[in-house]
Design an enzyme around this catalytic site. Sequence first.
Site, mmCIF file in Angstrom:
data_model
loop_
_atom_site.group_PDB
_atom_site.id
_atom_site.type_symbol
_atom_site.label_atom_id
_atom_site.label_comp_id
_atom_site.label_asym_id
_atom_site.label_seq_id
_atom_site.Cartn_x
_atom_site.Cartn_y
_atom_site.Cartn_z
ATOM 1 N N ASP A 1 0.872 -1.169 0.000
ATOM 2 C CA ASP A 1 0.000 0.000 0.000
ATOM 3 C C ASP A 1 0.914 1.225 0.000
ATOM 4 O O ASP A 1 1.543 1.539 1.011
ATOM 5 C CB ASP A 1 -0.895 -0.043 1.245
ATOM 6 C CG ASP A 1 -1.701 1.244 1.427
ATOM 7 O OD1 ASP A 1 -1.496 2.208 0.668
ATOM 8 O OD2 ASP A 1 -2.534 1.277 2.353
ATOM 9 N N CYS B 1 -9.427 6.033 9.631
ATOM 10 C CA CYS B 1 -9.631 4.783 8.876
ATOM 11 C C CYS B 1 -8.711 3.674 9.361
ATOM 12 O O CYS B 1 -8.281 2.826 8.561
ATOM 13 C CB CYS B 1 -9.456 4.997 7.375
ATOM 14 S SG CYS B 1 -10.624 6.160 6.689
ATOM 15 N N GLN C 1 0.645 6.530 1.048
ATOM 16 C CA GLN C 1 1.407 7.599 1.694
ATOM 17 C C GLN C 1 2.834 7.668 1.152
ATOM 18 O O GLN C 1 3.358 8.750 0.928
ATOM 19 C CB GLN C 1 1.452 7.375 3.216
ATOM 20 C CG GLN C 1 0.087 7.429 3.889
ATOM 21 C CD GLN C 1 -0.581 8.788 3.784
ATOM 22 O OE1 GLN C 1 0.082 9.814 3.714
ATOM 23 N NE2 GLN C 1 -1.898 8.800 3.752
#
Lengths: 142, 424
Positions: free
Chosen positions: B215, B379, B218
């Site tokens: 992921d 989240c 960021q």
Amino acid sequence: MDLDALYQEVILDHYRSPRHAGAVADAEVAAEEVNPSCGDHIRLAVEVKDDRIAGVRHESHGCAISTAAASMMSEFAVGRTPDEFRRTADAFVAMMRGEREWDSQGMEDVEALSGVRDFPMRIKCATMCWHAMKKALEKADR
Amino acid sequence: MDACCPVCPSAARRSSFDPRAVRRDFPVLQQTVRGRPLTYLDNAATTQKPSEVIQAVCQYYGTCNANVHRAFHFLAEEATRRYEEVRKSAAAWIGAGSPREIVFTRGTTEGVNLVAHAWARKFLKPGDAILLTEMEHHSNLIPWQLAAKAAGASLRFVPVLPDGTLDLDAFAAHLAAGGVRLAAVTQMSNVLGTVNPVRDLAAAAHKAGALVLVDGAQSVAHMPVSVRDLGCDFLAFSGHKMCGPTGIGVLYARADLLETMDPFLGGGEMIDRVGLEESTWAEIPHKFEAGTPNVSSAIGLGAAFDYLNRLGRDTLAAYERDLTRHAVAALRALPGVRVYGDAPERGGAVSFAVDGVHPHDLAQFLDGDGIAIRAGHLCCQPLMRRLGVPAVNRASLAFYNLEEEVARLADAVVRARAYFGHGP
């Protein structure tokens, strides 16, 4: 935007020293509400005697608005009949949502929450405890 | 010239980058909010957009708007050419071997969901496991919950240690226990800022026969990232977190994996031959791009790549690293303030608690000063439970933030604490 209109002195006072606050053990929980958007959490214990709300205890983990609202709501509830409470709760929630004219319904401190209406993201903070109390009374009725 | 200074490269770096000049590229940052200069510290949620990106989107609509990969007229050719140019830029941005390995998505969430559908649901079998961590954003958790349920697979989790880093021994132990087919890990936590050692994790996972999804929501925005260097199999990121428009993101996937995966969405563009009962699929990556894509945002993302490349990714990352160190120290120095996470390598997402002030009240108070931060569970509800709180405050930095903005934040936090009277 006036921050002091949201956080009126009476709200901050209830936040700093909430009335009818205390730990609520799992066995006594009559109702529990969570605001999923912020994780605010309230647990209520309630005692109804001879069709009167004899006692309320709330355990609030939340912001100044939700903690103060729970404190004010508890102060209002004690001594009322469940029906009285429900009527006022419905009126209060409708006022917060702007669905009816504001009038203080004979509640002194609760007047201070009227400023929350100008902050749509925070309305749930002020109404959550009223929903929780209605749930708690349903359970007490049964 | 400073840049030639052999003794103090960081001073040279700082002096060669002028965040005040860069701020002028961002129209949003020029405004005042409630009579005060806007202090935008919610960059982990989305970054602001430079004029170049905004103009690229306008210019596309004003000069060559057309549907891509369909018609043979001039506009369609130009739109298709530009759209495919951005695919090449995206491949270069993350060090992918070929643009065929770049699938355009709506963002990181869609990228992870694509893999969860097109790979996990096809290849996972009952008894298989997906290895995640406790610091994952819901978008790198929920898709795996759904896929695991559908496939009869299980989820395993690597705990987060008190300093905000991953328990690497637990990671190794989960792999050693067998059955792990995929490890899906964030490269940079959106809550703690922690940069995870993804290259080492990927090497270990591969040794255990598992694929690796990163992921990059960021990380890709704030540090140089190379999929070849990381050795990952999938990497997803979003355009809007790196100065691009909303609604566009990228999924990198190894070409040989994309070839074996089933389509995600069906429709136009992703087909080869269509019959009434059966169809065949377009070549990768088009097989995964059903329907008219977000061409304008892709072109805006291309402008964002160009803009950031020109400023220099290493330069921006170094500036953000210094500013983050400064912000963490400034917040830690305040009475009653606790900063979460203390990873040795970290990005600019700084989460903190203020004694006696609920995050929503703090965010509201700061908003009164024109300071935008984020408050809530970010989240990451499982991580909040690990931290033992329902919500946190998060200030997250970008290269256009200034030390004086950090000072403004710190000053307002002190006043908020006095205002709320240290809580109940």
